[in-house]
Design an enzyme around this catalytic site. Structure first.
Site, PDB file in Angstrom:
ATOM      1  N   ARG A  57       0.812  -1.222   0.000  1.00 48.33           N
ATOM      2  CA  ARG A  57       0.000   0.000   0.000  1.00 48.33           C
ATOM      3  C   ARG A  57       0.849   1.278   0.000  1.00 48.33           C
ATOM      4  NH1 ARG A  57      -3.226  -3.277   3.529  1.00 48.33           N
ATOM      5  NH2 ARG A  57      -5.186  -3.850   2.494  1.00 48.33           N
ATOM      6  N   LYS A  66       3.437  11.267 -11.165  1.00 48.40           N
ATOM      7  CA  LYS A  66       2.540  10.478 -12.017  1.00 48.40           C
ATOM      8  C   LYS A  66       3.193   9.129 -12.294  1.00 48.40           C
ATOM      9  CE  LYS A  66      -0.259  13.667 -14.769  1.00 48.40           C
ATOM     10  NZ  LYS A  66      -0.560  14.082 -16.161  1.00 48.40           N
ATOM     11  N   GLU A  96      10.358  17.552 -24.914  1.00 47.62           N
ATOM     12  CA  GLU A  96       9.744  17.904 -23.634  1.00 47.62           C
ATOM     13  C   GLU A  96      10.373  19.174 -23.055  1.00 47.62           C
ATOM     14  OE1 GLU A  96       7.175  16.731 -22.149  1.00 47.62           O
ATOM     15  OE2 GLU A  96       6.849  14.667 -22.814  1.00 47.62           O
ATOM     16  N   LYS A  99       8.040  22.667 -13.849  1.00 49.95           N
ATOM     17  CA  LYS A  99       7.160  21.563 -13.492  1.00 49.95           C
ATOM     18  C   LYS A  99       6.935  21.517 -11.996  1.00 49.95           C
ATOM     19  CE  LYS A  99       5.919  16.826 -14.360  1.00 49.95           C
ATOM     20  NZ  LYS A  99       6.131  15.610 -15.165  1.00 49.95           N
ATOM     21  N   GLU A 108      -3.669  17.256 -10.885  1.00 48.32           N
ATOM     22  CA  GLU A 108      -4.172  17.681 -12.187  1.00 48.32           C
ATOM     23  C   GLU A 108      -5.659  18.000 -12.176  1.00 48.32           C
ATOM     24  OE1 GLU A 108      -4.129  15.961 -16.680  1.00 48.32           O
ATOM     25  OE2 GLU A 108      -2.291  15.651 -15.544  1.00 48.32           O
ATOM     26  N   ARG A 118      -2.153  21.919 -13.797  1.00 46.63           N
ATOM     27  CA  ARG A 118      -1.208  20.883 -14.191  1.00 46.63           C
ATOM     28  C   ARG A 118      -1.513  20.321 -15.578  1.00 46.63           C
ATOM     29  NH1 ARG A 118       1.467  15.954 -10.614  1.00 46.63           N
ATOM     30  NH2 ARG A 118       2.634  15.064 -12.354  1.00 46.63           N
ATOM     31  N   ASN A 171       0.358  18.873 -20.457  1.00 46.91           N
ATOM     32  CA  ASN A 171      -0.026  17.962 -21.535  1.00 46.91           C
ATOM     33  C   ASN A 171      -0.029  18.639 -22.908  1.00 46.91           C
ATOM     34  OD1 ASN A 171      -0.642  15.461 -20.054  1.00 46.91           O
ATOM     35  ND2 ASN A 171      -2.238  16.698 -19.088  1.00 46.91           N
ATOM     36  N   HIS A 185       0.328  16.576 -26.023  1.00 38.01           N
ATOM     37  CA  HIS A 185       0.183  15.162 -25.686  1.00 38.01           C
ATOM     38  C   HIS A 185      -1.135  14.558 -26.157  1.00 38.01           C
ATOM     39  CE1 HIS A 185       3.715  16.052 -23.380  1.00 38.01           C
ATOM     40  NE2 HIS A 185       3.778  14.845 -22.894  1.00 38.01           N
ATOM     41  N   HIS A 200      -0.266  11.292 -27.899  1.00 38.31           N
ATOM     42  CA  HIS A 200      -0.691   9.999 -27.345  1.00 38.31           C
ATOM     43  C   HIS A 200      -1.568   9.234 -28.335  1.00 38.31           C
ATOM     44  CE1 HIS A 200      -0.011  11.069 -22.813  1.00 38.31           C
ATOM     45  NE2 HIS A 200       1.104  10.766 -23.452  1.00 38.31           N
ATOM     46  N   HIS A 209       8.083   8.238 -27.781  1.00 40.83           N
ATOM     47  CA  HIS A 209       7.181   9.191 -27.134  1.00 40.83           C
ATOM     48  C   HIS A 209       7.543  10.636 -27.448  1.00 40.83           C
ATOM     49  CE1 HIS A 209       4.607  11.079 -24.183  1.00 40.83           C
ATOM     50  NE2 HIS A 209       5.648  11.609 -23.575  1.00 40.83           N
TER      51      HIS A 209
END
Length: 591
Positions: A346, A368, A410, A451, A461, A465, A469, A472, A476, A491
């Site tokens: 956990r 993330k 990026e 960032k 997000e 935030r 993206n 993206h 994506h 990517h």
């Protein structure tokens, strides 16, 4: 009645030279070079006034940006650090159009700076003899290089080293102890005489540009400066350390976080042969037990099956809740190991040691974590912040050029989101990021700072935030349609295409001008990145398929498309409920 004749008034004709000089300069700069005390700043200001141009003193810009004086920068960080920053500032300033720019005494010694000045302007050497210079500077305390036992001898040595380089300038003006107006007149006359026959800036023949990267190169006696960026999340705050040699210090730094802990190192088949042994040796030297878990390199390892295997191996290695999972690798390893760390018992502690540029500037920061599913990228995961990020730039030396370029996409993204000056620096000095460690440290630190600021304000997000993206949603979708096949599309390449598309789409919607969209596309192309779907080998999907893939994006809310668009470079914003018909029409025009 008689009237007396009026006295005639003679009006001196306006000096035609300033307008003629401005026309010949076009978008280029007048760059003043020379020793300290040669009059670059004082004469440069008056010259700029006569020409009707703005005046900028590079040293003032450097001090303002650093928040400390030049002597303080020298004392705290050393000359090498100052010179690196000086070069970056000059690259940015030289993009600013016509101006009179005064440079520091050592700036012209850097061959990269000389080349950039040759590409963007005309250089003028203000030459003065030793006694004149010494008389002007000896009473001042703001000359760090002259804080020696014998300033006169030091000045003579500097002149002997620098004057042969200054002599390669386009023009030369001898600086005498005469009124400044006389020096301005002398400089103005020389420009008026020589500029018509002098090819400067973009008109300069390529073969006339300085090419040597070693001749007269500044000495680098000081070690590379490191940067530390802090992600502010209250009790879960952590540091990102950026610099050289950090891998060998990993054990010591992790032991401070978790004394005596066991560590599960998750890495991949490409990185393990390079950096696993040094990391394990560092951990062992600090009294930390470690177990290595190696997965296949590539996006295919971000799957439920591999996730399950890594979890089982970590449990078999008796990794407990207060122990540490370490991600040693790129974005795939970081995302996978982070999700394992979030799930193991956990949640246990997590350390990122990113070995790719993309991971160092993006995926290792912000918490993330996740894996892919057939329905889309990163749709299964959790927010789980690391306790420490060690971005060792030495690991970038073994990174394939294609992967480095992909990571650079990026970096560009951060300038496009809300830092126009950073983008302008990349436009001017982007190539140096590919080969210069100081430039890499700078680019990574600026990216991480932005960032960290965004994550600190919006960890999960819910708003701001989402700006991260940018590019993206397009990218994506393309990755998914390519089946995450990194042989055909990695990517960062998908992000590069997405960034260019985001700006072209923004222009199509009337949000930003065509010049900004073109600048983004050209810069990405200049460093070898793709900018259009047609750049993808054997891409067989149509516009409808791309749109359908976008509907699986994480930002989709109740079926409505959300994009990050832009009003200008550095002016991104989140656009909700974008009309799918507009998107489809744009995609058809793109294909």
């Amino acid at each position: 009645m008689t009237t007396s004749p009026c006295a005639e008034t003679t009006i001196a004709p306006a000096d035609p030279r300033p307008a003629a000089i401005r026309a010949l300069l076009e978008d280029n700069c007048i760059v003043l070079i020379g020793m300290m005390g040669s009059g670059k700043s004082s004469i440069g200001q008056k010259l700029a006034q006569r020409l009707g141009l703005k005046f900028i003193d590079a040293d003032v810009e450097i001090a303002t940006a650093a928040g400390m004086s030049i002597p303080e920068i020298f004392a705290k960080f050393g000359e090498g650090y100052f010179r690196d920053g000086e070069r970056r500032v000059l690259y940015r300033l030289l993009n600013g159009g016509p101006m009179v720019l005064a440079t520091g005494g050592g700036a012209f010694l850097d061959p990269r700076t000389r080349r950039r000045i040759a590409e963007r302007g005309v250089s003028i050497w203000f030459d003065a003899d030793h006694d004149t210079l010494l008389r002007r500077v000896r009473r001042k305390s703001d000359r760090p290089l002259l804080q020696t036992e014998d300033p006169s001898a030091t000045l003579r040595r500097l002149m002997d080293e620098r004057n042969p380089v200054y002599a390669t300038a386009d023009l030369k003006v001898v600086s005498h102890d005469v009124p400044h107006e006389a020096m301005v007149e002398q400089t103005l006359a020389l420009l008026a005489e020589r500029l018509p026959t002098l090819a400067c800036g973009a008109k300069r023949p390529f073969e006339d540009l300085p090419t040597s990267m070693n001749q007269f190169a500044p000495r680098r006696d000081e070690p590379l400066h490191r940067e530390t960026v802090r992600v502010q999340l209250g009790p879960r705050s952590y540091e990102i350390l950026i610099g050289s040699g950090l891998l060998s210090e990993a054990g010591e730094r992790i032991a401070k976080l978790a004394p005596g802990a066991a560590c599960a190192i998750v890495t991949d088949s490409h990185v393990a042969p390079l950096y696993l042994s040094p990391l394990q040796a560092s951990l062992e030297a600090s009294g930390l037990r470690s177990a290595a878990i190696v997965v296949e390199a590539g996006e295919g390892s971000k799957s439920l099956s591999v996730f399950g295997r890594v979890l089982e191996e970590a449990l078999a290695a008796k990794i407990e809740r207060r122990d540490v999972v370490i991600a040693l690798g790129g974005g795939v390893v970081g995302d996978l190991a982070g999700f394992v760390s979030a799930s193991l018992r956990r949640g246990c502690r997590f350390v990122q040691i990113p070995t790719t540029l993309l991971a160092q500037v993006d995926s290792s920061v912000g918490g993330k974590t996740g894996i892919n599913s057939p329905q889309g990228k990163n749709l299964i995961g959790a927010f789980h912040q690391p306790s420490l990020v060690l971005a060792d730039i030495d690991t970038l030396e073994t990174l394939p050029e294609r992967e480095f370029r992909a990571g650079y996409a990026e970096v560009v993204k951060y300038g496009l989101i809300r830092d126009r000056r950073f983008f302008e620096w990349l436009e001017a000095d982007g190539e140096a990021v590919f080969c210069g460690k100081p430039e890499q440290i700078c680019a990574i630190a600026v990216s991480c700072e932005m960032k960290a600021c965004i994550v600190g304000n919006d960890e999960t997000e819910q708003g701001e935030r989402a700006l991260l993206n940018l590019g993206h949603t397009f990218g994506h979708a393309l990755e998914r349609l390519m089946g995450y096949n990194s042989q055909r599309l990695v990517h960062g390449e998908a992000v590069a295409i997405g960034l260019a598309q985001a700006y072209r789409f923004s222009h199509r919607l009337g949000l930003c001008n065509s010049q900004d969209a073109t600048r983004v596309e050209r810069h990405l192309e200049r460093v070898g990145l793709p900018t259009r779907i047609s750049d993808i080998p054997d891409f067989g999907s149509d516009a409808e398929a791309v749109l359908e893939a976008m509907r699986q994006d994480k930002k989709v809310e109740r079926g409505a498309l959300t994009f990050v668009l832009a009003r200008e470079i550095g002016g991104a914003f989140v656009a909700k409920n974008v009309d799918a018909r507009e998107v489809l029409a744009f995609l058809k025009s793109e294909m």
